[in-house]
Enzyme design. Sequence first.
Site, PDB file in Angstrom:
ATOM      1  CB  CYS A 135     103.590  30.731 -33.550  1.00 25.63           C
ATOM      2  SG  CYS A 135     104.609  30.044 -32.405  1.00 25.63           S
TER       3      CYS A 135
HETATM    4  N1  LIG Z   1     101.809  23.909 -31.969  1.00 25.34           N
HETATM    5  C1  LIG Z   1     102.138  24.934 -32.498  1.00 25.34           C
HETATM    6  O1  LIG Z   1     101.597  26.035 -32.054  1.00 25.34           O
HETATM    7  C2  LIG Z   1     102.904  25.037 -33.711  1.00 25.34           C
HETATM    8  C3  LIG Z   1     103.631  23.865 -33.908  1.00 25.34           C
HETATM    9  N2  LIG Z   1     104.174  23.730 -35.078  1.00 25.34           N
HETATM   10  C4  LIG Z   1     105.240  22.638 -35.377  1.00 25.34           C
HETATM   11  O2  LIG Z   1     104.616  21.694 -36.150  1.00 25.34           O
HETATM   12  C5  LIG Z   1     105.003  20.575 -36.031  1.00 25.34           C
HETATM   13  C6  LIG Z   1     104.153  19.609 -35.110  1.00 25.34           C
HETATM   14  O3  LIG Z   1     103.919  20.199 -33.576  1.00 25.34           O
HETATM   15  P1  LIG Z   1     102.609  20.062 -32.754  1.00 25.34           P
HETATM   16  O4  LIG Z   1     101.427  19.645 -33.730  1.00 25.34           O
HETATM   17  O5  LIG Z   1     102.551  21.059 -31.946  1.00 25.34           O
HETATM   18  O6  LIG Z   1     103.217  18.684 -32.140  1.00 25.34           O
HETATM   19  P2  LIG Z   1     102.536  17.609 -31.321  1.00 25.34           P
HETATM   20  O7  LIG Z   1     103.358  17.113 -30.417  1.00 25.34           O
HETATM   21  O8  LIG Z   1     101.112  17.990 -30.968  1.00 25.34           O
HETATM   22  O9  LIG Z   1     102.033  16.659 -32.501  1.00 25.34           O
HETATM   23  C7  LIG Z   1     103.158  15.714 -33.243  1.00 25.34           C
HETATM   24  C8  LIG Z   1     102.599  14.651 -33.748  1.00 25.34           C
HETATM   25  O10 LIG Z   1     103.428  14.261 -34.549  1.00 25.34           O
HETATM   26  C9  LIG Z   1     103.187  12.794 -34.594  1.00 25.34           C
HETATM   27  N3  LIG Z   1     104.552  12.095 -34.869  1.00 25.34           N
HETATM   28  C10 LIG Z   1     105.835  12.052 -34.489  1.00 25.34           C
HETATM   29  N4  LIG Z   1     106.712  11.357 -35.084  1.00 25.34           N
HETATM   30  C11 LIG Z   1     105.993  10.814 -36.310  1.00 25.34           C
HETATM   31  C12 LIG Z   1     106.337   9.906 -37.295  1.00 25.34           C
HETATM   32  N5  LIG Z   1     107.568   9.505 -37.441  1.00 25.34           N
HETATM   33  N6  LIG Z   1     105.406   9.717 -38.061  1.00 25.34           N
HETATM   34  C13 LIG Z   1     104.146  10.191 -37.987  1.00 25.34           C
HETATM   35  N7  LIG Z   1     103.540  10.962 -37.005  1.00 25.34           N
HETATM   36  C14 LIG Z   1     104.659  11.282 -36.175  1.00 25.34           C
HETATM   37  C15 LIG Z   1     102.822  12.443 -33.091  1.00 25.34           C
HETATM   38  O11 LIG Z   1     102.513  11.301 -32.757  1.00 25.34           O
HETATM   39  P3  LIG Z   1     102.790  10.622 -31.340  1.00 25.34           P
HETATM   40  O12 LIG Z   1     102.469  11.532 -30.307  1.00 25.34           O
HETATM   41  O13 LIG Z   1     102.117   9.546 -31.212  1.00 25.34           O
HETATM   42  O14 LIG Z   1     104.373  10.439 -31.467  1.00 25.34           O
HETATM   43  C16 LIG Z   1     102.074  13.654 -32.899  1.00 25.34           C
HETATM   44  O15 LIG Z   1     100.537  13.320 -33.113  1.00 25.34           O
HETATM   45  C17 LIG Z   1     106.337  20.525 -35.120  1.00 25.34           C
HETATM   46  O16 LIG Z   1     107.368  20.565 -36.041  1.00 25.34           O
HETATM   47  C18 LIG Z   1     106.128  21.858 -34.464  1.00 25.34           C
HETATM   48  O17 LIG Z   1     107.265  22.780 -34.396  1.00 25.34           O
HETATM   49  C19 LIG Z   1     104.323  24.956 -36.088  1.00 25.34           C
HETATM   50  C20 LIG Z   1     103.829  26.000 -35.637  1.00 25.34           C
HETATM   51  C21 LIG Z   1     102.939  26.154 -34.263  1.00 25.34           C
HETATM   52  C1  LIG Z   2     104.745  28.009 -26.087  1.00 24.59           C
HETATM   53  C2  LIG Z   2     105.912  26.999 -27.079  1.00 24.59           C
HETATM   54  O1  LIG Z   2     106.710  26.404 -26.447  1.00 24.59           O
HETATM   55  N1  LIG Z   2     106.002  27.548 -28.372  1.00 24.59           N
HETATM   56  C3  LIG Z   2     106.986  27.035 -29.068  1.00 24.59           C
HETATM   57  C4  LIG Z   2     106.862  27.394 -30.538  1.00 24.59           C
HETATM   58  C5  LIG Z   2     105.557  26.875 -31.319  1.00 24.59           C
HETATM   59  C6  LIG Z   2     105.714  27.161 -32.869  1.00 24.59           C
HETATM   60  O2  LIG Z   2     105.400  28.044 -33.739  1.00 24.59           O
HETATM   61  O3  LIG Z   2     106.966  26.831 -33.190  1.00 24.59           O
HETATM   62  P1  LIG Z   2     107.226  25.977 -34.561  1.00 24.59           P
HETATM   63  O4  LIG Z   2     106.429  26.303 -35.440  1.00 24.59           O
HETATM   64  O5  LIG Z   2     108.889  26.390 -34.958  1.00 24.59           O
HETATM   65  O6  LIG Z   2     107.195  24.560 -34.084  1.00 24.59           O
HETATM   66  C7  LIG Z   2     108.410  27.094 -28.744  1.00 24.59           C
HETATM   67  O7  LIG Z   2     108.914  27.965 -28.378  1.00 24.59           O
HETATM   68  O8  LIG Z   2     109.264  26.136 -29.071  1.00 24.59           O
END
Ligand SMILES: NC(=O)C1=CN([C@@H]2O[C@H](COP(=O)(O)OP(=O)(O)OC[C@H]3O[C@@H](n4cnc5c(N)ncnc54)[C@H](OP(=O)(O)O)[C@@H]3O)[C@@H](O)[C@H]2O)C=CC1
Ligand SMILES: CC(=O)N[C@@H](CCC(=O)OP(=O)(O)O)C(=O)O
Length: 327
Positions: free
Chosen positions: A135
């Site tokens: 992000c």
């Molecule tokens: N939130 C954000 O703004 C952003 C996040 N990301 C990236 O996206 C990815 C997901 O992040 P985010 O959605 O925030 O994380 P969350 O913690 O909200 O969700 C992660 C999900 O993955 C599931 N999970 C974990 N291990 C496994 C597995 N082995 N198989 C299937 N499901 C699994 C978890 O389930 P459970 O909880 O039951 O383990 C959970 O539902 C990360 O790599 C993050 O860095 C990227 C951009 C922005």
């Molecule tokens: C507020 C906060 O904790 N933000 C996350 C970044 C979220 C995101 O976009 O990171 P990925 O796509 O790399 O998972 C961090 O700084 O690690």
Amino acid sequence: MSLAETTKAPTTGAARKPANVFVDGGSGTTGLGINERLKLQSDVTVKTIADDKRKDLAAKKALMEEVDLVILCLPDDAAKETVALVDSMGASAPKVLDASTAYRVAPDWAYGFPELTPDQAGKIRAANKVSNPGCYPTGAIALLRPIVDAGLLPSDYPVTVNAVSGYSGGGKSMIASFEDGSAPSFELYGLGFEHKHLPEMQLYSNLTRRPIFIPSVGNYRQGMLVSVPLQLDTVPGKPGGADLQAALAKRYAGSKYVSVMPLQNEASKGGRIEPEALNETNMLELYVFASDKYHQAVLVARLDNLGKGASGAAVQNMRLMLGLPEE
Ligand SMILES: NC(=O)C1=CN([C@@H]2O[C@H](COP(=O)(O)OP(=O)(O)OC[C@H]3O[C@@H](n4cnc5c(N)ncnc54)[C@H](OP(=O)(O)O)[C@@H]3O)[C@@H](O)[C@H]2O)C=CC1
Ligand SMILES: CC(=O)N[C@@H](CCC(=O)OP(=O)(O)O)C(=O)O
């Protein structure tokens, strides 16, 4: 040709069946956002896995045999595990779009910021493996790359990137800590100089010097600002704010999701911006705030960390990878 291979959607062509997609990690923050967006798309069918099988590799592999593309919304280690599974599938492997940090600077993956350069959307369209940007890098790279490419900022300029995100950026555990009141109202972090977004920020901004990156998180759910201060009198050629704004406007002319806003200078009044205005959209706004009097500027990007910073960008990349028109 295997049966599974014949079921994969073509990447070009007019009349065809909806493409099949599996969202691995579909109940996490990013996965839910993607699923919500995909409900509105009649040309994509989402294949789901039973909840008790969602971490079962054999069940995942069987499902991936049926789909054209898998979107990984998982922690890095789990994403690498699914990618290893895809790599074992040979000709029946689906395309992969990874939302984690695991492959963002990997040379054999395409970086999923279609607006990066004029040819980046074509690279994403042709790729089997695409990494969705972080992000914060989405904002920073969008601001810096055109200015560096235009020669207005040297690639070794000592860049500092400051940013604030809503707490959804930290996924389920950070959301819980803000919503149960255990997190502070506001916090700087990244003060160990090792934030996971630095490598992609530096690489795709074409910077030879590692930037200083200081993110922060506030007590609101989503939306972010990324800002880059510049002392313009230290920059060779001493560009003005209007030069910077013009370079951005030229790069993103005609872009559907990136808007370059008019120059904000002493005459514009205001000098304020809040982070939530683009929530629930895939839009990215770029601003140049500048003072000719003091030869200073601050570049600012505004986006939804869950939109253009995650799920919105993922859906934009997915459509390119499947050869579907823009939303
Ligand atoms: N939130 C954000 O703004 C952003 C996040 N990301 C990236 O996206 C990815 C997901 O992040 P985010 O959605 O925030 O994380 P969350 O913690 O909200 O969700 C992660 C999900 O993955 C599931 N999970 C974990 N291990 C496994 C597995 N082995 N198989 C299937 N499901 C699994 C978890 O389930 P459970 O909880 O039951 O383990 C959970 O539902 C990360 O790599 C993050 O860095 C990227 C951009 C922005
Ligand atoms: C507020 C906060 O904790 N933000 C996350 C970044 C979220 C995101 O976009 O990171 P990925 O796509 O790399 O998972 C961090 O700084 O690690």
